[in-house]
Design a protein around this motif. Structure first.
Motif, PDB file in Angstrom:
ATOM      1  N   LEU A  72      44.091 -29.652  34.203  1.00 39.04           N
ATOM      2  CA  LEU A  72      43.716 -28.518  35.106  1.00 39.04           C
ATOM      3  C   LEU A  72      44.561 -28.780  36.277  1.00 39.04           C
ATOM      4  O   LEU A  72      44.913 -27.818  37.217  1.00 39.04           O
ATOM      5  N   GLY A  77      44.991 -25.274  37.122  1.00 39.56           N
ATOM      6  CA  GLY A  77      43.879 -24.351  36.733  1.00 39.56           C
ATOM      7  C   GLY A  77      44.082 -23.582  35.391  1.00 39.56           C
ATOM      8  O   GLY A  77      43.384 -22.778  35.225  1.00 39.56           O
ATOM      9  N   ARG A  78      45.542 -23.881  35.127  1.00 44.53           N
ATOM     10  CA  ARG A  78      45.851 -22.639  33.744  1.00 44.53           C
ATOM     11  C   ARG A  78      45.540 -23.478  32.786  1.00 44.53           C
ATOM     12  O   ARG A  78      46.055 -24.683  32.482  1.00 44.53           O
TER      13      ARG A  78
END
Length: 78
Positions: A72, A77-78
Motif C-alpha cells: 500500500l 494505497g492502490r
C-alpha cells in the motif's frame, strides 16, 4: 481469473505461506525448509505453525500485515 477480471495481476498480490501441523512428529511432516524448497517458488516469507497451540500464527499474521502495508505504501494505497 477473478483477480484478472478486476484488473489485478495476481503476481503483485502480497502473499505469505504458513505451513501448519508443525507439531506433528517429524516422520509425518516435512520441515519448513523442505516445504520451502518444494512449494515456495516465489521466495515469499514463510512460517511454520501449529494452529492448535497458536505457535507461528501471530508471526504469519504479522508477516502478511507487513507485506500489505509495504504494498500500500509503494502504490499509494492502490
Amino acid at each position: 481469473a477473478n483477480l484478472a477480471e478486476q484488473g489485478v495481476d495476481a503476481r503483485t498480490v502480497p502473499i505469505v505461506l504458513q505451513y501448519n501441523k508443525q507439531d506433528l512428529p517429524s516422520e509425518l511432516i516435512h520441515s519448513v525448509a523442505e516445504l520451502d524448497e518444494l512449494l515456495n517458488f516465489r521466495a515469499v516469507p514463510s512460517f511454520g505453525a501449529d494452529a492448535l497451540h497458536g505457535v507461528g500464527v501471530f508471526e504469519t499474521l504479522r508477516g502478511i500485515s507487513e507485506a500489505v502495508l509495504r504494498k500500500l505504501t509503494a502504490t499509494g494505497g492502490r
